[in-house]
Write an enzyme that holds these catalytic residues in place. Structure first.
Site, mmCIF file in Angstrom:
data_model
loop_
_atom_site.group_PDB
_atom_site.id
_atom_site.type_symbol
_atom_site.label_atom_id
_atom_site.label_comp_id
_atom_site.label_asym_id
_atom_site.label_seq_id
_atom_site.Cartn_x
_atom_site.Cartn_y
_atom_site.Cartn_z
ATOM 1 N N MET A 272 0.859 -1.183 0.000
ATOM 2 C CA MET A 272 0.000 0.000 0.000
ATOM 3 C C MET A 272 0.894 1.231 0.000
ATOM 4 O O MET A 272 1.684 1.433 0.924
ATOM 5 C CB MET A 272 -0.902 0.010 1.241
ATOM 6 C CG MET A 272 -1.840 -1.180 1.314
ATOM 7 S SD MET A 272 -2.978 -1.218 -0.076
ATOM 8 C CE MET A 272 -4.028 -2.587 0.396
ATOM 9 N N ALA B 23 4.510 3.973 3.142
ATOM 10 C CA ALA B 23 3.967 2.776 2.488
ATOM 11 C C ALA B 23 4.055 1.621 3.486
ATOM 12 O O ALA B 23 4.664 1.760 4.552
ATOM 13 C CB ALA B 23 4.776 2.430 1.238
ATOM 14 N N LYS B 24 3.437 0.522 3.182
ATOM 15 C CA LYS B 24 3.570 -0.689 3.993
ATOM 16 C C LYS B 24 3.188 -1.865 3.126
ATOM 17 O O LYS B 24 2.402 -1.713 2.190
ATOM 18 C CB LYS B 24 2.628 -0.623 5.198
ATOM 19 C CG LYS B 24 2.984 -1.574 6.310
ATOM 20 C CD LYS B 24 4.028 -0.967 7.209
ATOM 21 C CE LYS B 24 4.389 -1.876 8.355
ATOM 22 N NZ LYS B 24 5.264 -1.183 9.319
ATOM 23 N N GLY B 25 3.742 -3.035 3.425
ATOM 24 C CA GLY B 25 3.391 -4.204 2.633
ATOM 25 C C GLY B 25 3.306 -5.424 3.509
ATOM 26 O O GLY B 25 3.643 -5.384 4.697
ATOM 27 N N ASP C 70 9.717 -5.977 8.994
ATOM 28 C CA ASP C 70 8.670 -5.777 10.005
ATOM 29 C C ASP C 70 8.416 -7.153 10.616
ATOM 30 O O ASP C 70 9.241 -8.063 10.446
ATOM 31 C CB ASP C 70 7.413 -5.184 9.335
ATOM 32 C CG ASP C 70 6.430 -4.613 10.346
ATOM 33 O OD1 ASP C 70 6.660 -3.489 10.815
ATOM 34 O OD2 ASP C 70 5.446 -5.294 10.691
#
Ligand code: NAD
Length: 410
Positions: free
Chosen positions: A57, A102-104, A143
């Site tokens: 995202m 952002a992050k995934g 993460d």
């Protein structure tokens, strides 16, 4: 309970109202720039095909390339990844590093896969999205469920398409373009700001007791930092449960135990407690450093700590946050407290771009300077506007992103 995205949205709205942000700017800032959802099929070791779903995202790039972790966990879903991506936008702005957010993640239980399968999963995910991230677009990092090895695979696979590009990902092994001090950075930042917060209230770490939930990357480095600074860490926990020792836990013994046994279970350095009991212990400082949504309207009234330092992302629900405000418990919010990790990721990216390596003392000095400067700024906004520290951090972050948006135009 609100979804992760609704909770993030509520904190955003509150600050947006205080700063009188226009509705058109609010719409622009809450809407993600791009939502990526891809199929990630792999061949299992037994020859069968298994299909996973991967997300990236990309929330906002007004201040620079987007930045955020990649999470491998069975509960990963679009809503959570999007919420965490928006937190990254405000976090990078609060500490004033030139990035967006952002992050995934991949919805997978890593314990079900072998190391070879995890490698195939990671490389296949990169095959699907390699055109959409990179040093000047979006830079992933570790993460929950991912680590330096995962980042090394990402770099190697990305370079098959784009050539040498170590800055395409951060949190890499130190032997492979990683930065000294990245692993300890989040916990070190949490420790630094815990001391800064106590000082503002005229308290010292030497006279304070601390309880920490989570004894993984962030929890262990936070515990070591505060223990070395003279604090008494009386409780720690992990997924197996917690340990309480009113005389102070021997942190080195706990670290040795976890290194050998991979879990705090049966650690003999104190009495067993549950994770729920840890959160309501009579301590000065409570540090949630594991999961989101652990402080809720059900347990907030029972929390006895005077200061909460959010090392985890999103540990406090908005309902619990309201109760803490009424009870005058100070909460140092995640978008400031745990920003040490992304700050040193930025230092790693800078070193990669310059083909130059900093030593550990320089990383630590620059980290301390960045975290302390950001804390002081948030503290002064909170006093000036008479708002809680969380709202102050959002005011700072949203203000910087909206100014960049106005200056750059659309
Ligand atoms: P990690 O996987 O290294 O450690 C997580 C710890 O939480 C482990 O000790 C695990 O046993 C424990 N845990 C898991 N489920 C639990 C449960 N149900 N109850 C209690 N404990 C439980 O992860 P980490 O990197 O230390 O991340 C912890 C938190 O900090 C996450 O919210 C993450 O998003 C956030 N964070 C991490 C970084 C970083 O640089 N690693 C940066 C910013 C924020």
């Amino acid at each position: 309970m609100k979804s992760a995205f609704e909770a993030a949205q509520q904190y955003f709205d509150e600050a947006a109202t205080v700063m009188d942000l226009s509705h058109s700017m609010r719409d622009l800032l809450v809407t993600p720039e791009r939502e990526i959802k891809v199929q990630v099929p792999i061949k299992r070791d037994n020859g069968e095909i298994a299909t996973f779903i991967g997300y990236r995202m990309q929330h906002n790039s007004a201040r620079g390339p987007m930045k955020g972790g990649l999470r491998y966990h069975h509960e990963v879903n679009a809503d959570e990844v999007l919420a965490l991506a928006s937190l990254m936008t405000w976090k990078t702005a609060v500490v004033d590093i030139p990035y967006g957010g952002a992050k995934g993640g991949i919805s997978v239980n890593t314990k079900d896969l072998s190391l070879d399968e995890l490698e195939r999963l990671t490389r296949r995910f990169v095959d699907e999205i390699h055109d959409l991230f990179g040093p000047d677009k979006d830079i992933p990092a570790p993460d929950m469920g991912t680590n330096a090895q995962t980042m090394a695979w990402i770099m190697n696979q990305y370079e098959k398409f784009h050539g040498f590009a170590p800055a395409c990902v951060t949190g890499k092994p130190v032997e492979l373009y990683g930065a000294e001090g990245r692993e300890e950075a989040t916990g070190r930042g949490v420790g630094t700001l815990t001391l800064a917060l106590l000082r503002k209230f005229g308290r010292s770490i030497e006279s304070s007791t601390v309880a920490i939930q989570g004894f993984g990357n962030v929890g262990t480095f936070t515990a070591s930092y505060l223990h070395k600074a003279g604090g008494k860490v009386v409780a720690i926990s992990d997924v197996s449960g917690g340990v309480l020792n009113r005389a102070g836990i021997d942190i080195q013994a706990a670290l040795d135990w976890v290194t050998e046994k991979k879990s705090l279970a049966n650690f003999p350095g104190g009495d067993r407690i549950t994770n729920e009991e840890l959160l309501t212990l009579d301590v000065d400082v409570l540090i949630p450093a594991a999961l989101g949504n652990v402080l809720t309207e059900d347990n907030a009234k029972d929390v006895r700590a005077k200061y909460i330092v959010e090392a985890a992302n999103g540990p406090t629900t908005p309902e619990a946050d309201t109760i803490f405000r009424q009870r005058e418990i100070s909460v140092l919010p995640d978008i400031l407290a745990n920003a040490g990790g992304v700050t040193v990721s930025y230092f790693e990216w800078v070193q990669n771009q310059q083909y130059f390596r900093w030593d550990l003392s320089r990383v630590r000095e620059e980290l301390e300077r960045t975290m302390t400067r950001s804390f002081d700024k948030v503290w002064s906004i909170a006093n000036e506007k008479k708002v809680p520290l969380r709202t102050a951090a959002y005011l700072l972050g949203i203000g910087r992103v909206s100014r960049a948006t106005v200056l750059g135009g659309i």
